[in-house]
Design a protein around this motif. Structure first.
Motif, PDB file in Angstrom:
ATOM      1  N   GLU A 121      37.272  28.093  48.385  1.00 36.71           N
ATOM      2  CA  GLU A 121      38.009  28.578  49.546  1.00 36.71           C
ATOM      3  C   GLU A 121      37.416  29.878  50.075  1.00 36.71           C
ATOM      4  N   VAL A 122      36.928  30.727  49.155  1.00 37.09           N
ATOM      5  CA  VAL A 122      36.311  31.989  49.584  1.00 37.09           C
ATOM      6  C   VAL A 122      35.072  31.708  50.430  1.00 37.09           C
ATOM      7  N   ILE A 123      34.251  30.751  50.010  1.00 35.29           N
ATOM      8  CA  ILE A 123      33.041  30.386  50.770  1.00 35.29           C
ATOM      9  C   ILE A 123      33.428  29.784  52.116  1.00 35.29           C
ATOM     10  N   ARG A 124      34.451  28.933  52.132  1.00 34.75           N
ATOM     11  CA  ARG A 124      34.852  28.273  53.379  1.00 34.75           C
ATOM     12  C   ARG A 124      35.432  29.266  54.381  1.00 34.75           C
ATOM     13  N   SER A 125      36.282  30.168  53.894  1.00 34.07           N
ATOM     14  CA  SER A 125      36.974  31.092  54.794  1.00 34.07           C
ATOM     15  C   SER A 125      36.200  32.384  55.052  1.00 34.07           C
ATOM     16  N   ARG A 126      35.187  32.648  54.218  1.00 39.03           N
ATOM     17  CA  ARG A 126      34.367  33.867  54.330  1.00 39.03           C
ATOM     18  C   ARG A 126      35.207  35.133  54.138  1.00 39.03           C
ATOM     19  N   ARG A 127      36.270  35.066  53.300  1.00 38.32           N
ATOM     20  CA  ARG A 127      37.113  36.241  53.085  1.00 38.32           C
ATOM     21  C   ARG A 127      37.379  36.429  51.591  1.00 38.32           C
ATOM     22  N   THR A 128      37.719  37.665  51.239  1.00 40.49           N
ATOM     23  CA  THR A 128      38.044  37.999  49.853  1.00 40.49           C
ATOM     24  C   THR A 128      39.438  37.475  49.520  1.00 40.49           C
ATOM     25  N   ILE A 129      39.561  36.873  48.334  1.00 38.31           N
ATOM     26  CA  ILE A 129      40.850  36.324  47.908  1.00 38.31           C
ATOM     27  C   ILE A 129      41.146  36.800  46.488  1.00 38.31           C
ATOM     28  N   ALA A 130      42.387  37.313  46.291  1.00 37.42           N
ATOM     29  CA  ALA A 130      42.851  37.717  44.962  1.00 37.42           C
ATOM     30  C   ALA A 130      43.644  36.570  44.355  1.00 37.42           C
ATOM     31  N   HIS A 131      43.494  36.386  43.027  1.00 36.41           N
ATOM     32  CA  HIS A 131      44.178  35.291  42.335  1.00 36.41           C
ATOM     33  C   HIS A 131      44.925  35.849  41.127  1.00 36.41           C
ATOM     34  N   SER A 132      46.236  35.600  41.112  1.00 37.66           N
ATOM     35  CA  SER A 132      47.048  36.012  39.965  1.00 37.66           C
ATOM     36  C   SER A 132      46.931  34.963  38.869  1.00 37.66           C
ATOM     37  N   ALA A 133      47.559  35.267  37.731  1.00 40.77           N
ATOM     38  CA  ALA A 133      47.545  34.305  36.627  1.00 40.77           C
ATOM     39  C   ALA A 133      48.186  32.995  37.043  1.00 40.77           C
ATOM     40  N   GLU A 134      49.221  33.066  37.870  1.00 39.74           N
ATOM     41  CA  GLU A 134      49.884  31.846  38.334  1.00 39.74           C
ATOM     42  C   GLU A 134      48.990  31.082  39.305  1.00 39.74           C
ATOM     43  N   ASP A 135      48.234  31.818  40.164  1.00 42.26           N
ATOM     44  CA  ASP A 135      47.373  31.167  41.161  1.00 42.26           C
ATOM     45  C   ASP A 135      46.272  30.342  40.508  1.00 42.26           C
ATOM     46  N   VAL A 136      45.753  30.819  39.372  1.00 43.35           N
ATOM     47  CA  VAL A 136      44.573  30.168  38.792  1.00 43.35           C
ATOM     48  C   VAL A 136      44.943  29.082  37.786  1.00 43.35           C
ATOM     49  N   ARG A 137      46.269  28.856  37.619  1.00 45.23           N
ATOM     50  CA  ARG A 137      46.698  27.887  36.611  1.00 45.23           C
ATOM     51  C   ARG A 137      46.072  26.513  36.846  1.00 45.23           C
ATOM     52  N   ASP A 138      45.942  26.131  38.116  1.00 49.70           N
ATOM     53  CA  ASP A 138      45.413  24.803  38.444  1.00 49.70           C
ATOM     54  C   ASP A 138      43.994  24.852  39.025  1.00 49.70           C
ATOM     55  N   LEU A 139      43.299  26.013  38.912  1.00 51.07           N
ATOM     56  CA  LEU A 139      41.947  26.135  39.442  1.00 51.07           C
ATOM     57  C   LEU A 139      40.928  26.051  38.294  1.00 51.07           C
ATOM     58  N   VAL A 140      39.973  25.174  38.432  1.00 57.38           N
ATOM     59  CA  VAL A 140      38.986  24.955  37.375  1.00 57.38           C
ATOM     60  C   VAL A 140      38.068  26.175  37.232  1.00 57.38           C
ATOM     61  N   GLY A 141      37.849  26.595  35.972  1.00 59.17           N
ATOM     62  CA  GLY A 141      36.877  27.645  35.677  1.00 59.17           C
ATOM     63  C   GLY A 141      37.199  28.989  36.280  1.00 59.17           C
ATOM     64  N   THR A 142      38.476  29.280  36.519  1.00 58.08           N
ATOM     65  CA  THR A 142      38.846  30.509  37.221  1.00 58.08           C
ATOM     66  C   THR A 142      39.804  31.340  36.389  1.00 58.08           C
ATOM     67  N   LEU A 143      39.559  32.654  36.366  1.00 59.57           N
ATOM     68  CA  LEU A 143      40.444  33.599  35.689  1.00 59.57           C
ATOM     69  C   LEU A 143      41.087  34.492  36.744  1.00 59.57           C
ATOM     70  N   PRO A 144      42.196  35.161  36.385  1.00 59.43           N
ATOM     71  CA  PRO A 144      42.809  36.087  37.334  1.00 59.43           C
ATOM     72  C   PRO A 144      41.808  37.160  37.766  1.00 59.43           C
ATOM     73  N   GLY A 145      41.890  37.568  39.013  1.00 61.77           N
ATOM     74  CA  GLY A 145      40.984  38.600  39.506  1.00 61.77           C
ATOM     75  C   GLY A 145      40.771  38.482  41.006  1.00 61.77           C
ATOM     76  N   VAL A 146      39.606  38.891  41.441  1.00 60.71           N
ATOM     77  CA  VAL A 146      39.266  38.897  42.867  1.00 60.71           C
ATOM     78  C   VAL A 146      37.942  38.173  43.057  1.00 60.71           C
ATOM     79  N   THR A 147      37.864  37.337  44.093  1.00 62.54           N
ATOM     80  CA  THR A 147      36.617  36.633  44.439  1.00 62.54           C
ATOM     81  C   THR A 147      36.211  37.044  45.850  1.00 62.54           C
ATOM     82  N   ILE A 148      34.927  37.435  45.986  1.00 62.94           N
ATOM     83  CA  ILE A 148      34.436  38.045  47.230  1.00 62.94           C
ATOM     84  C   ILE A 148      33.239  37.245  47.742  1.00 62.94           C
ATOM     85  N   PRO A 149      33.171  36.977  49.037  1.00 64.25           N
ATOM     86  CA  PRO A 149      32.001  36.251  49.573  1.00 64.25           C
ATOM     87  C   PRO A 149      30.764  37.151  49.609  1.00 64.25           C
ATOM     88  N   LEU A 150      29.621  36.563  49.269  1.00 67.13           N
ATOM     89  CA  LEU A 150      28.339  37.263  49.398  1.00 67.13           C
ATOM     90  C   LEU A 150      27.651  36.745  50.656  1.00 67.13           C
TER      91      LEU A 150
END
Length: 378
Positions: A49-78
């Protein structure tokens, strides 16, 4: 665009600085580098989603429960050249790691851009090396000239402009314990031949070629070569330089390269006290160097036979060559040899007595001179 080695280096460096795990993905959300190397090669779903939207997204522990290979934190587009080439993820409570987001993003993009510039420069240097090597070997490969001219234009070089080929070689007459390679020679060449129009490339382990402008508005080529030899000597590198013929275009540049090679080959014999050999000054030696060995022997023994057995033959030969080089002018030849004029006349008389001929015979002085040059060539 972002290689695994660079991504891993960046991830390790930033992880060490901020104390939080950092991972970097490519544009497909595959992890290229991570402070936790076990995650390399995994799919990082939050990056999609970060690559598609070109924006920084923060993910809580609840947000990443169903996301593969993801831990809580922040993901930023390069982003490079206005294109998303991947993401950088910072693991930890979003409120804590988000403060590092912009700094980490900017630092990573700077490192990526610098790596791209280095890669582009290395690619250009490699292409220039291959181009100049092909020009020097063109008479053997017969690559279409149009193709080489186009490759030159792509690299910013107009190969139809007047140039000369200079060959620079380690002077093995002064071989020491230090082994000198083409990289050492190239470093010195770049210090002297630094014009945007100079092409520099190693041709072998001990020979470097330079295609340099033959332009009267520039410092004389011989002076530049002299500087190169001096700079190298100051660094403990004895070098020789050979200057080819003037050229414009692929075929002429190839001839200039071959002339420079011949000058390098016969220069030490023709000009033993010099380190810079111009083809214009050794044309006779170039022509004589292709005379077959058995023909040389027949000529020298037939014309100079009695002289060859004289114990002073080496001195007499050098005297005859200097005399011929000075247009058979006794005064100039004596100055060149640093001897008195009478000494030179005595030596010439001795040559005549030994041959039982007079050097004033029509054509004899020229024949003796040429034969002496042949003999010194080996």
């Amino acid at each position: 665009m972002l290689g695994k080695a660079l991504a891993q280096q960046i991830a390790d460096d930033i992880t060490d600085v901020i104390g939080r795990n950092v991972l970097i993905t490519d544009e497909r959300a595959i992890v290229l580098g991570s402070g936790d190397e076990s995650r390399v090669g995994q799919f990082h779903e939050a990056s999609v989603e970060v690559i598609r939207s070109r924006r920084t997204i923060a993910h809580s522990a609840e947000d990443v429960r169903d996301l593969v290979g993801t831990l809580p934190g922040v993901t930023i587009p390069l982003v490079t050249d206005d294109r998303v080439v991947g993401t950088i993820g910072l693991s930890g409570p979003p409120a804590e790691v988000e403060q590092f987001g912009l700094l980490v993003k900017r630092q990573t993009e700077i490192l990526m851009q610098e790596a791209a510039r280095i890669g582009l420069r290395m690619t250009r240097e490699r292409a220039t090396t291959e181009l100049l090597a092909e020009i020097c070997e063109w008479h053997q490969s017969r690559v279409p000239t149009a193709r080489l001219l186009q490759r030159g234009r792509t690299l910013g070089h107009d190969l139809t402009l007047p140039r000369r080929i200079v060959l620079i070689q380690w002077d093995d007459r002064e071989a020491g314990p230090r082994e000198i390679g083409s990289e050492d020679i190239s470093r010195v060449a770049v210090r002297v031949f630094d014009s945007d129009r100079d092409l520099i490339a190693p041709l072998s382990r001990t020979v470097v070629a330079v295609a340099t402008p033959d332009d009267s508005s520039m410092r004389p080529l011989h002076d530049r070569c002299a500087e190169l030899v001096t700079v190298a000597a100051d660094s403990g590198m004895p070098l020789r330089a050979a200057i080819g013929s003037p050229a414009a275009g692929i075929a002429a540049l190839n001839i200039s390269a071959r002339d420079a090679y011949d000058a390098m080959h016969v220069g030490p014999s023709a000009q033993p006290d010099q380190r810079i050999h111009r083809i214009d000054e050794v044309r006779l030696h170039q022509a004589l160097s292709v005379v077959p060995i058995d023909s040389r022997l027949r000529l020298t023994e037939g014309l100079l036979g009695p002289l060859l057995a004289d114990r002073d033959w080496a001195v007499l030969r050098d005297t005859l060559i200097a005399w011929g080089d000075c247009a058979f002018n006794v005064t100039r030849a004596a100055e060149r040899l640093h001897v008195h004029r009478n000494t030179l006349i005595y030596r010439l008389d001795k040559v005549g007595r030994t041959l039982d001929r007079t050097l004033s015979e029509p054509g004899l002085a020229v024949a003796v001179y040429v034969t002496c040059v042949l003999d010194r060539l080996g």
